[in-house]
Enzyme design. Structure first.
Site, PDB file in Angstrom:
ATOM      1  N   GLN A 231       0.836  -1.194   0.000  1.00 39.99           N
ATOM      2  CA  GLN A 231       0.000   0.000   0.000  1.00 39.99           C
ATOM      3  C   GLN A 231       0.880   1.256   0.000  1.00 39.99           C
ATOM      4  OE1 GLN A 231      -3.234  -0.382  -0.304  1.00 39.99           O
ATOM      5  NE2 GLN A 231      -3.615   1.810  -0.447  1.00 39.99           N
ATOM      6  N   VAL A 260      -5.200   7.611  -3.979  1.00 38.31           N
ATOM      7  CA  VAL A 260      -4.829   6.290  -3.449  1.00 38.31           C
ATOM      8  C   VAL A 260      -5.028   6.398  -1.950  1.00 38.31           C
ATOM      9  CG1 VAL A 260      -2.939   4.697  -2.962  1.00 38.31           C
ATOM     10  CG2 VAL A 260      -3.072   5.778  -5.178  1.00 38.31           C
ATOM     11  N   SER A 266      -6.553   1.444   4.098  1.00 42.23           N
ATOM     12  CA  SER A 266      -7.132   0.676   2.992  1.00 42.23           C
ATOM     13  C   SER A 266      -7.724  -0.631   3.490  1.00 42.23           C
ATOM     14  CB  SER A 266      -6.057   0.355   1.954  1.00 42.23           C
ATOM     15  OG  SER A 266      -6.528  -0.652   1.073  1.00 42.23           O
ATOM     16  N   HIS A 268      -7.993  -3.168   1.827  1.00 43.30           N
ATOM     17  CA  HIS A 268      -7.210  -4.287   1.309  1.00 43.30           C
ATOM     18  C   HIS A 268      -6.209  -4.787   2.347  1.00 43.30           C
ATOM     19  CE1 HIS A 268      -8.607  -4.427  -2.834  1.00 43.30           C
ATOM     20  NE2 HIS A 268      -8.610  -3.105  -2.848  1.00 43.30           N
ATOM     21  N   ASP A 275     -10.713  -6.738  -5.320  1.00 43.90           N
ATOM     22  CA  ASP A 275     -10.991  -6.079  -6.595  1.00 43.90           C
ATOM     23  C   ASP A 275     -11.331  -7.148  -7.618  1.00 43.90           C
ATOM     24  OD1 ASP A 275     -10.466  -3.646  -5.489  1.00 43.90           O
ATOM     25  OD2 ASP A 275      -8.396  -3.559  -6.182  1.00 43.90           O
ATOM     26  N   GLU A 323     -16.043   3.141  -7.692  1.00 42.48           N
ATOM     27  CA  GLU A 323     -15.203   1.973  -8.003  1.00 42.48           C
ATOM     28  C   GLU A 323     -16.068   0.724  -8.106  1.00 42.48           C
ATOM     29  OE1 GLU A 323     -10.923   3.071  -5.902  1.00 42.48           O
ATOM     30  OE2 GLU A 323     -11.985   1.264  -5.317  1.00 42.48           O
ATOM     31  N   HIS A 326     -14.428  -2.597  -6.679  1.00 42.20           N
ATOM     32  CA  HIS A 326     -13.919  -2.799  -5.318  1.00 42.20           C
ATOM     33  C   HIS A 326     -15.042  -3.338  -4.428  1.00 42.20           C
ATOM     34  CE1 HIS A 326     -11.325  -1.599  -1.779  1.00 42.20           C
ATOM     35  NE2 HIS A 326     -12.515  -1.695  -1.201  1.00 42.20           N
TER      36      HIS A 326
HETATM   37 ZN   LIG Z   1      -9.875  -2.134  -4.192  1.00 37.63          ZN
END
Ligand SMILES: [Zn+2]
Length: 353
Positions: A231, A260, A266, A268, A275, A323, A326
């Protein structure tokens, strides 16, 4: 023509930042201080000194209090922070200071032509060929061969009367204002090869891949769990790109933070975000939402506990551009509520937690 002190300060400011862009913020602060002192002196001359003394004393008292609360306060300042995060926090506060100062000194900035900055999707990648990917057909096919199907596709939870708790790992809120807690823990499970995510979401993930396949959609997973360093790398890459375009580090940081997620914020990084695209659409961009796979996800992901985390039209709430690729796992109960009410996780927290 009469040149005032203010003109001199303004011209010094402009000349300096033209030559040295990185001096913009210090020069802005210096200019504001100089102008304030000038104003103060002129007011004293004009006989307003009584008021000035009162205001100056109050300002001094206020600043002293703020300072002592920082120094002697509740230990919010953790000096064991690693250098990087401390650096970023400092940059972030400098950035917001710069924004506030900008407003106060709009006049100074008036002829300083601001570059229009085009915002892109946080994870917008037009060519995913460099990324690891795996398709639903690969995964489902492999499991079917191994004969573990029944167990793998069993749902992680039973649907029941929804009861939501702030302590539920499925509902953890991660965004710019809610960084990942230092003590957050989870166990990684393997999707395939080196691709991982929180092991608790894998049964629902695989059920979703299988259901999509049955509807003729071969979903492709291309970016599940990312560790902090990855990240950080994505973030640094954006900052470098913007500084290469001539922005100061500060400006580049501000813009990068919009495109970002800042390391530590995040989804993630906690293994709950995945994703997804499809085998016939290989870009992570808004266009994915119009493909059969994008539409399938928007219409069915909630049945397996996933949500489109950054929907179109909710950018001001999520702080992230649309998005369609996502997906975030929140568990089936919450996913149904989010889907039925067309709300974001931020709104869900406001309403139910
Ligand atoms: Zn993502």
């Amino acid at each position: 023509m009469h040149i005032t002190f203010k003109d001199k300060v303004l011209s010094l400011y402009r000349r300096t930042i033209r030559k040295h862009k990185w001096l913009k913020v210090p020069m802005l602060i210096l200019s504001v201080i100089l102008l304030a002192i000038d104003r103060l002196i002129r007011n004293i001359k004009a006989g307003l000194h009584k008021y000035i003394v009162v205001i100056a004393s109050m300002t001094f008292a206020f600043v002293s209090c703020s300072f002592s609360s920082v120094i002697w306060g509740d230990g919010q300042y953790d000096f064991t922070y690693d250098v990087t995060s401390y650096y970023y926090e400092t940059e972030a506060s400098a950035a917001s200071l710069a924004i506030e100062t900008d407003v106060d000194t709009a006049m100074i900035e008036a002829d300083d032509e601001a570059d229009e900055i085009e915002l892109t999707d946080p994870e917008n990648i037009d060519d995913i060929s460099e990324l690891d990917t795996v398709s639903g057909a690969d995964i489902v096919g492999e499991i079917a061969q191994s004969g573990e199907g029944g167990e793998m596709f069993a749902s992680a939870e039973e649907a029941g009367e929804p009861e939501f708790s702030r302590d539920d790992w499925q509902l953890v809120l991660v965004n710019k204002n809610h960084p990942i807690a230092d003590d957050y823990t989870f166990t990684l499970g393997t999707i395939k090869g080196s691709m991982q995510c929180d092991e608790r979401i894998i049964p629902d993930l695989f059920s979703m891949l299988e259901a999509a396949l049955n509807d003729g959609v071969n979903l492709v997973i291309c970016s599940p769990y990312r560790d902090d360093s990855r990240q950080q790398m994505l973030f640094d890459r954006k900052v470098n790109k913007y500084t290469a375009q001539g922005m100061s580090y500060l400006e580049a940081y501000k813009v990068a933070a919009q495109t970002v997620t800042i390391p530590g914020s995040s989804e993630h990084q906690i293994g709950l975000a995945i994703d997804m695209i499809s085998d016939n659409y290989s870009s992570l961009n808004a266009g994915f939402g119009d493909t059969p796979a994008g539409k399938w996800l928007a219409g069915h992901a909630h049945e397996y506990g996933f949500i489109i985390r950054y929907p179109e039209g909710k950018e001001d709430i999520t702080g992230i551009e649309y998005e369609p690729w996502h997906l975030r796992y929140v568990g089936k109960n919450a996913a149904w509520v989010l889907y039925n009410e067309s709300i974001t996780l931020e709104e869900f927290w406001e309403k139910y937690l």
